[in-house]
Design a protein around this motif. Structure first.
Motif, PDB file in Angstrom:
ATOM      1  N   LEU A 294      57.287  68.153  52.992  1.00 45.92           N
ATOM      2  CA  LEU A 294      56.538  66.970  51.811  1.00 45.92           C
ATOM      3  C   LEU A 294      56.221  67.660  50.531  1.00 45.92           C
ATOM      4  O   LEU A 294      56.116  67.606  49.689  1.00 45.92           O
ATOM      5  CB  LEU A 294      55.884  65.705  52.579  1.00 45.92           C
ATOM      6  CG  LEU A 294      56.620  64.663  53.513  1.00 45.92           C
ATOM      7  CD1 LEU A 294      55.533  63.589  53.869  1.00 45.92           C
ATOM      8  CD2 LEU A 294      57.796  64.151  52.863  1.00 45.92           C
ATOM      9  N   VAL A 295      54.837  68.856  50.943  1.00 45.92           N
ATOM     10  CA  VAL A 295      53.945  69.364  50.369  1.00 45.92           C
ATOM     11  C   VAL A 295      55.512  69.917  49.323  1.00 45.92           C
ATOM     12  O   VAL A 295      55.269  70.440  48.266  1.00 45.92           O
ATOM     13  CB  VAL A 295      52.671  70.049  50.379  1.00 45.92           C
ATOM     14  CG1 VAL A 295      52.906  70.752  49.869  1.00 45.92           C
ATOM     15  CG2 VAL A 295      52.249  69.164  51.124  1.00 45.92           C
ATOM     16  N   ILE A 296      55.799  71.222  49.954  1.00 43.25           N
ATOM     17  CA  ILE A 296      56.891  72.304  49.781  1.00 43.25           C
ATOM     18  C   ILE A 296      57.787  71.056  48.551  1.00 43.25           C
ATOM     19  O   ILE A 296      58.355  71.634  47.172  1.00 43.25           O
ATOM     20  CB  ILE A 296      57.780  72.577  50.118  1.00 43.25           C
ATOM     21  CG1 ILE A 296      56.157  73.675  51.107  1.00 43.25           C
ATOM     22  CG2 ILE A 296      58.689  73.715  49.675  1.00 43.25           C
ATOM     23  CD1 ILE A 296      56.772  74.674  52.392  1.00 43.25           C
ATOM     24  N   GLY A 297      58.643  70.361  49.501  1.00 47.03           N
ATOM     25  CA  GLY A 297      59.349  69.314  47.794  1.00 47.03           C
ATOM     26  C   GLY A 297      58.664  68.785  47.319  1.00 47.03           C
ATOM     27  O   GLY A 297      59.713  68.702  45.965  1.00 47.03           O
ATOM     28  N   SER A 298      57.152  68.138  46.870  1.00 44.92           N
ATOM     29  CA  SER A 298      56.568  67.885  45.761  1.00 44.92           C
ATOM     30  C   SER A 298      56.338  68.557  44.846  1.00 44.92           C
ATOM     31  O   SER A 298      56.769  68.513  43.842  1.00 44.92           O
ATOM     32  CB  SER A 298      55.196  67.365  46.238  1.00 44.92           C
ATOM     33  OG  SER A 298      55.360  66.215  47.091  1.00 44.92           O
ATOM     34  N   TRP A 299      56.547  69.893  45.090  1.00 43.24           N
ATOM     35  CA  TRP A 299      56.206  71.190  44.383  1.00 43.24           C
ATOM     36  C   TRP A 299      57.470  71.465  43.622  1.00 43.24           C
ATOM     37  O   TRP A 299      57.769  72.200  42.367  1.00 43.24           O
ATOM     38  CB  TRP A 299      56.034  72.611  45.004  1.00 43.24           C
ATOM     39  CG  TRP A 299      54.169  72.316  44.930  1.00 43.24           C
ATOM     40  CD1 TRP A 299      53.181  71.650  46.306  1.00 43.24           C
ATOM     41  CD2 TRP A 299      53.565  72.475  43.760  1.00 43.24           C
ATOM     42  NE1 TRP A 299      51.641  72.230  45.729  1.00 43.24           N
ATOM     43  CE2 TRP A 299      51.649  72.799  44.628  1.00 43.24           C
ATOM     44  CE3 TRP A 299      53.232  73.197  42.484  1.00 43.24           C
ATOM     45  CZ2 TRP A 299      51.072  72.853  44.232  1.00 43.24           C
ATOM     46  CZ3 TRP A 299      52.196  73.487  41.915  1.00 43.24           C
ATOM     47  CH2 TRP A 299      50.889  73.371  42.637  1.00 43.24           C
ATOM     48  N   ILE A 300      58.849  71.595  44.012  1.00 37.31           N
ATOM     49  CA  ILE A 300      59.775  72.260  43.676  1.00 37.31           C
ATOM     50  C   ILE A 300      60.250  71.159  42.808  1.00 37.31           C
ATOM     51  O   ILE A 300      61.205  71.747  42.111  1.00 37.31           O
ATOM     52  CB  ILE A 300      61.089  72.530  45.167  1.00 37.31           C
ATOM     53  CG1 ILE A 300      61.519  71.722  45.835  1.00 37.31           C
ATOM     54  CG2 ILE A 300      59.512  74.141  45.315  1.00 37.31           C
ATOM     55  CD1 ILE A 300      62.326  72.803  46.782  1.00 37.31           C
ATOM     56  N   SER A 301      60.763  69.843  43.418  1.00 40.29           N
ATOM     57  CA  SER A 301      61.808  69.006  42.734  1.00 40.29           C
ATOM     58  C   SER A 301      61.391  68.132  41.663  1.00 40.29           C
ATOM     59  O   SER A 301      62.759  68.515  40.613  1.00 40.29           O
ATOM     60  CB  SER A 301      60.894  67.186  43.433  1.00 40.29           C
ATOM     61  OG  SER A 301      61.122  67.725  44.737  1.00 40.29           O
ATOM     62  N   GLY A 302      60.370  68.861  41.022  1.00 42.48           N
ATOM     63  CA  GLY A 302      60.796  68.760  39.003  1.00 42.48           C
ATOM     64  C   GLY A 302      60.700  69.715  38.698  1.00 42.48           C
ATOM     65  O   GLY A 302      61.240  70.227  36.978  1.00 42.48           O
ATOM     66  N   ILE A 303      61.164  71.712  39.248  1.00 43.78           N
ATOM     67  CA  ILE A 303      61.530  72.558  38.182  1.00 43.78           C
ATOM     68  C   ILE A 303      62.900  72.435  37.618  1.00 43.78           C
ATOM     69  O   ILE A 303      62.226  72.924  36.500  1.00 43.78           O
ATOM     70  CB  ILE A 303      61.228  73.287  39.190  1.00 43.78           C
ATOM     71  CG1 ILE A 303      59.935  73.649  39.917  1.00 43.78           C
ATOM     72  CG2 ILE A 303      61.609  74.922  38.918  1.00 43.78           C
ATOM     73  CD1 ILE A 303      59.746  74.737  41.375  1.00 43.78           C
ATOM     74  N   PRO A 304      63.411  71.844  38.345  1.00 46.01           N
ATOM     75  CA  PRO A 304      65.043  72.453  37.281  1.00 46.01           C
ATOM     76  C   PRO A 304      64.899  71.594  36.014  1.00 46.01           C
ATOM     77  O   PRO A 304      65.481  71.681  35.374  1.00 46.01           O
ATOM     78  CB  PRO A 304      65.816  71.479  38.375  1.00 46.01           C
ATOM     79  CG  PRO A 304      65.455  71.879  39.971  1.00 46.01           C
ATOM     80  CD  PRO A 304      63.661  71.731  39.464  1.00 46.01           C
ATOM     81  N   LEU A 305      64.276  70.144  36.455  1.00 48.93           N
ATOM     82  CA  LEU A 305      64.612  69.164  35.185  1.00 48.93           C
ATOM     83  C   LEU A 305      63.572  69.892  34.087  1.00 48.93           C
ATOM     84  O   LEU A 305      63.862  69.299  33.091  1.00 48.93           O
ATOM     85  CB  LEU A 305      64.707  67.859  35.974  1.00 48.93           C
ATOM     86  CG  LEU A 305      65.398  67.107  36.108  1.00 48.93           C
ATOM     87  CD1 LEU A 305      65.082  65.926  36.971  1.00 48.93           C
ATOM     88  CD2 LEU A 305      66.787  66.960  35.094  1.00 48.93           C
TER      89      LEU A 305
END
Length: 313
Positions: free
Chosen positions: A150-161
């Protein structure tokens, strides 16, 4: 510094650097503001750093909730450090220039960490929902591997956009002044320097805000509506009080962060005020990180107890 080109009869400007005006309209206050922001920045570093330390070292705080709080504190240090050192340097040296590349990197880092904060706040709300509404299954659902994912997902989810958003903003043709009437490189002041129609970019910003801010915000509201319903059914007044205390601290952070950020980015470009944007940006870049350690320590008995055990050392 800027180079001008004439394309199709319109003067376009190739920016080499920008000038961050910051608080230059109030030169007599800049010394005071430097001291004030330096104190705030140091309190953010010390306060959040202390939370990271106690949540990592105290055996009683090795739970998912404090794992997320520790990560949130680390994020707040990184998030604030994207803008505060540059702001302090500008106030101290009066040199307000920032290169095109540095401005782009600052905006990208700021947007990525802002998106991370939205998702991490939603994760923390989900953690409280599981802990209170599904208490018997909490150790199974919120196991260590799940928390890390969940923490890793929070960090990387917004990077592409957010990288795409930065590329769109800095691909716009710029004309006129290279002066950004803001305290750091942000989307609203950069759009004001753009030539021509920016409606597509504004729509893209609204779409990003809906995906990266409004969806987590709605998930948080859903989580807390379920939490509130469960709390009201608790037979123990002590249990209700403890649950309300834990959740209210979380809601204070959410209100400060989402409220100011959503107002800033969802207002139409035509009604943006530079001074209002500066004030609002202080809330989601400085005020929230400053109050995070206060809220999570002074309102939390477990953290206070852990801090007291450290004092004799």
């Amino acid at each position: 510094m800027e180079n001008e080109e004439n394309v199709g009869g319109e003067n376009l400007t190739v920016m080499v650097e920008f000038i961050l005006l910051g608080f230059s309209d109030f030169p007599r206050l800049e010394g005071f503001l430097f001291v004030l922001f330096l104190i705030i920045y140091m309190s953010i570093l010390i306060g959040n750093g202390l939370i990271i330390f106690v949540t990592k070292t105290d055996p009683t705080l090795q739970t998912p909730m404090y794992f997320f709080i520790g990560n949130f504190s680390f994020l707040e240090i990184c998030y604030t450090s994207v803008t505060m050192p540059r702001l302090l340097t500008n106030l101290w040296s009066q040199k307000r220039n920032i290169s095109f590349l540095s401005c782009a990197l600052q905006l990208t880092s700021f947007l990525v960490m802002g998106a991370t904060e939205c998702f991490l706040l939603a994760v923390m709300a989900y953690d409280r929902y599981v802990a209170i509404c599904k208490a018997l299954y909490y150790p199974i659902i919120m196991n260590h591997n799940t928390c890390i994912k969940l923490v890793i997902g929070s960090w990387i989810s917004g990077i592409p956009l957010q990288i795409g958003q930065t590329y769109q903003i800095f691909s716009l043709p710029l004309c006129g002044s290279n002066k950004l009437n803001h305290i750091f490189c942000d989307i609203p002041p950069l759009l004001k320097l753009a030539c021509g129609d920016t409606s597509v970019n504004e729509f893209s910003i609204y779409a990003d805000v809906l995906i990266l801010a409004m969806i987590p915000f709605l998930l948080i509201l859903w989580s807390y509506s379920k939490i509130l319903n469960t709390i009201l059914k608790m037979p123990s007044a002590t249990g209700r009080s403890k649950a309300f205390s834990t959740c209210s601290s979380h809601l204070i952070v959410i209100g400060l962060f989402f409220g100011s950020a959503i107002i800033t980015y969802l207002r139409p470009k035509s009604i943006h005020s530079a001074e209002a944007d500066k004030v609002l940006s202080l809330f989601y870049t400085i005020v929230t990180p400053m109050f995070n350690p206060i809220i999570y320590s002074l309102r939390n008995k477990d953290v206070i107890f852990a801090l007291k055990k450290l004092l004799p050392r």
